[in-house]
Design a protein around this motif. Structure first.
Motif, PDB file in Angstrom:
ATOM      1  N   GLY A   1       1.428 -32.755   8.749  1.00 37.48           N
ATOM      2  CA  GLY A   1       2.355 -33.062   9.839  1.00 37.48           C
ATOM      3  C   GLY A   1       1.910 -32.379  11.126  1.00 37.48           C
ATOM      4  O   GLY A   1       1.935 -32.993  12.199  1.00 37.48           O
ATOM      5  N   HIS A   2       1.464 -31.134  11.024  1.00 35.28           N
ATOM      6  CA  HIS A   2       0.978 -30.430  12.215  1.00 35.28           C
ATOM      7  C   HIS A   2      -0.204 -31.180  12.812  1.00 35.28           C
ATOM      8  O   HIS A   2      -0.297 -31.343  14.029  1.00 35.28           O
ATOM      9  N   GLY A   3      -1.107 -31.614  11.930  1.00 38.58           N
ATOM     10  CA  GLY A   3      -2.253 -32.387  12.409  1.00 38.58           C
ATOM     11  C   GLY A   3      -1.772 -33.615  13.171  1.00 38.58           C
ATOM     12  O   GLY A   3      -2.256 -33.917  14.261  1.00 38.58           O
ATOM     13  N   LEU A   4      -0.783 -34.264  12.598  1.00 42.41           N
ATOM     14  CA  LEU A   4      -0.260 -35.488  13.214  1.00 42.41           C
ATOM     15  C   LEU A   4       0.320 -35.230  14.607  1.00 42.41           C
ATOM     16  O   LEU A   4      -0.006 -35.928  15.566  1.00 42.41           O
ATOM     17  N   TYR A   5       1.179 -34.201  14.758  1.00 45.74           N
ATOM     18  CA  TYR A   5       1.727 -33.946  16.100  1.00 45.74           C
ATOM     19  C   TYR A   5       0.619 -33.616  17.081  1.00 45.74           C
ATOM     20  O   TYR A   5       0.673 -33.985  18.239  1.00 45.74           O
ATOM     21  N   LEU A   6      -0.348 -32.821  16.594  1.00 43.82           N
ATOM     22  CA  LEU A   6      -1.378 -32.356  17.520  1.00 43.82           C
ATOM     23  C   LEU A   6      -2.310 -33.489  17.933  1.00 43.82           C
ATOM     24  O   LEU A   6      -2.699 -33.574  19.096  1.00 43.82           O
ATOM     25  N   TYR A   7      -2.649 -34.363  16.982  1.00 48.13           N
ATOM     26  CA  TYR A   7      -3.448 -35.536  17.381  1.00 48.13           C
ATOM     27  C   TYR A   7      -2.665 -36.372  18.389  1.00 48.13           C
ATOM     28  O   TYR A   7      -3.228 -36.875  19.356  1.00 48.13           O
TER      29      TYR A   7
ATOM     30  N   ILE B   1      -5.888 -30.218   9.484  1.00 49.81           N
ATOM     31  CA  ILE B   1      -6.181 -31.135   8.373  1.00 49.81           C
ATOM     32  C   ILE B   1      -7.318 -30.642   7.476  1.00 49.81           C
ATOM     33  O   ILE B   1      -7.277 -30.851   6.277  1.00 49.81           O
ATOM     34  N   VAL B   2      -8.294 -29.948   8.049  1.00 48.81           N
ATOM     35  CA  VAL B   2      -9.297 -29.347   7.171  1.00 48.81           C
ATOM     36  C   VAL B   2      -8.624 -28.238   6.362  1.00 48.81           C
ATOM     37  O   VAL B   2      -8.929 -28.024   5.193  1.00 48.81           O
TER      38      VAL B   2
END
Ligand SMILES: [Fe+2]
Ligand SMILES: [Fe+2]
Ligand SMILES: [Fe+2]
Lengths: 318, 251
Positions: free
Chosen positions: A80-86, A49-50
């Motif tokens: 989206g990557h941030g979302l899956y990883l969170y 996300i950063v």
């Protein structure tokens, strides 16, 4: 639980990983495993996300409609990557709000590469080509890491990252086959992003603290230096195709080793950025904090509304 | 040009999408949550995708060296004919949502009608777009309700955004000369007919969201004739930066 019982659980756990079985969130796991995974997965999520910010910086200025759409889609993928990883991280018993808090307070780290500025359109090419390229090298081995939710998230993420990398290379290719001014823009971007991309693969093995344990848990399959060599070997021929010069006078093919030799990395610069003093550390963190703080009333409202709606439903039932 | 009116008519539709897509693009990475960030980017992507279809069609009509990009990036401010509503800034998330809502309701009604056009290309674009826009409408309507009926603070913020953006709604229903000509030929939509339906939907939803409908009868106009608000120059400055700084290059 007695010490003996724990020992036997640990032995079972290690054996499962050795057999290449996946560890799932509900399975027993050593506390250290949980903590290490929370740290690594959240750090990865924060990087996604950063990482939206330096490229987001060029969305409004993209030079064509096609490029604007592609860049928007790419930055959205990173969200989206941030979302899956969170979400993967949350399965380990930590909330997304806590993780944000760690990012905002500076307690959690994110990939240092995103603390460099994006100064020209060519940086969109260089980031896709080099930064997503290095990310793939880091992440492909994680598709078979031991923690199930992380491994599954990475499979999806890696597919998209390789698309990003091709897209970045294509931006560079277009510039390198354009006007002299465009080619110069591409070379300048490579000059600025090359060394930070090499640093992105992590400190040199002698300085790397976590490697041994991480290898056992399959959080790492190769050392940082091996990954870096792989990245260089893969990228130099691509630079040749572009007709760009890698900014390293020591770079040379080594017939004996079958690898490229390369110059010394300025680790002082790496540590300076890691410790928070890179060119854009403050801007990036402030942008994230600002978005979070400015969005507080929105999140509160959504929560209040959801509560009202569920109360209404309950009232209807009674 | 033979199809001057059709060309101008297409720009009248597509410029709204371009400028709103550009505004939403500014927010990417800065949303109040990852989910809203992704959703707003999605809307921006849809709008810009639609823009490309419209401009590609317009560039064919125009011929010469006109491309989707020369239309998007190389006009003077006065040649952009989007409504003033869509160029209004992202003051806060309430403004973003209310602007979107006020546009989506219109856009959805408009596309329903455009599907009946005698121009098959416009029909095809409308059919594809309306699926996307009905999703946008649902998203922005849901958020207006959520924020309007959320907390005291969020209600006040939405009310403020509605009060300030309301003045730009009437222009949606103005007809330019090109519009009139296209209506006559059965190609264009007579937007004046959509007006009462529009306000009925908007008012119902805002009331449901505990928002007071502004009773002001003073409206702003000009965008459709190329007379914009002060915000437009800065938006174009950003959007045209590359094309103006490095003319005649391909990217
Ligand atoms: Fe990513
Ligand atoms: Fe990544
Ligand atoms: Fe990526």
């Amino acid at each position: 639980m007695s010490e003996e019982q724990i020992k036997s659980l640990e032995a079972d756990f290690d054996a499962r990983i050795a057999r290449d079985e996946k560890i799932e969130p509900k399975d027993w796991m050593p506390e250290k495993y949980r903590k290490t995974h929370i740290r690594q997965i959240s750090q990865h999520a924060h990087s996604e996300i950063v990482g939206m910010l330096p490229e987001g910086n060029w969305i409004t200025r993209a030079p064509s409609l096609r490029r604007k759409v592609a860049l928007l889609a790419k930055v959205q993928d990173e969200a989206g990557h941030g979302l899956y990883l969170y979400s993967a991280c949350e399965t380990l018993g930590v909330s997304r709000d806590e993780l944000y808090e760690q990012l905002h307070s500076g307690k959690a780290k994110y990939s240092s590469i995103f603390n460099y500025p994006t100064l020209t359109w060519a940086d969109m090419g260089a980031i896709g080509w080099l930064v997503d390229g290095a990310a793939i090298i880091n992440q492909v081995p994680l598709c078979s890491t031991s923690f199930g939710p992380y491994a599954r998230a990475m499979v999806r993420v890696c597919k998209e990252e390789s698309f990003h990398q091709r897209q970045g290379f294509e931006i560079m290719y277009k510039l390198c086959n354009g006007t002299p001014e465009q080619k110069e823009m591409a070379q300048d971007a490579l000059n600025r992003w090359w060394w930070p991309s090499l640093m992105m693969l992590g400190p040199t093995d002698a300085e790397s603290v976590h490697t041994e344990q991480s290898m056992k848990w399959k959080l790492k399959r190769k050392t940082n230096d091996e990954l870096r060599q792989q990245f260089i070997d893969q990228t130099v021929p691509q630079a040749d195709i572009l007709g760009l010069k890698i900014p390293d006078t020591d770079l040379k093919w080594n017939e004996e080793t079958g690898h490229y030799n390369f110059g010394e990395i300025q680790w002082d610069e790496f540590w300076q950025v890691v410790k928070g003093h890179g060119p854009c550390n403050k801007e990036r963190l402030n942008a994230r904090k600002g978005a979070w703080e400015k969005g507080a009333w929105v999140r509160d409202a959504a929560m209040a509304y959801a509560e009202k709606q569920s109360n209404k439903k309950i009232e209807k039932v009674v | 040009m033979k199809n001057e009116n059709l060309y101008n008519y297409i720009l009248g539709i597509a410029d709204n999408n371009l400028i709103l897509g550009q505004r939403l693009g500014e927010l990417c990475g800065h949303g109040p949550s990852l989910e809203t960030d992704i959703a707003c980017t999605n809307i921006s992507l849809d709008l810009l995708g639609q823009v490309r279809s419209y401009y590609q069609y317009a560039s064919k009509l125009k011929g010469d060296n006109v491309t989707e990009d020369s239309i998007a990036f190389l006009r003077k401010e006065k040649e952009y004919v989007n409504v003033l509503l869509v160029e209004q800034p992202n003051t806060d998330f309430a403004y973003t949502i209310v602007r979107q809502f006020l546009f989506d309701i219109y856009n959805n009604l408009f596309l329903e009608e455009l599907q009946k056009s005698h121009d098959i290309t416009l029909v095809a674009i409308a059919k594809k777009s309306i699926k996307e826009v009905s999703y946008h409408r649902r998203f922005s309507s849901d958020w207006v309700k959520r924020l309007g009926d959320g907390t005291k603070e969020s209600n006040l913020k939405v009310q403020e955004a509605v009060d300030n953006l309301w003045t730009y709604t009437d222009e949606l229903f103005h007809l330019t000369d090109a519009d009139k000509a296209m209506v006559k030929e059965g190609i264009g939509v007579d937007v004046t007919v959509l007006k009462s339906k529009y306000y009925k939907i908007v008012n119902t939803l805002l009331t449901e969201a505990n928002i007071v409908i502004p009773d002001s009868k003073w409206f702003q106009k000009g965008g459709k004739e190329g007379i914009h608000t002060e915000h437009m120059g800065y938006l174009l400055n950003d959007m045209q930066f590359m094309q103006r700084t490095y003319p005649n290059m391909e990217w």
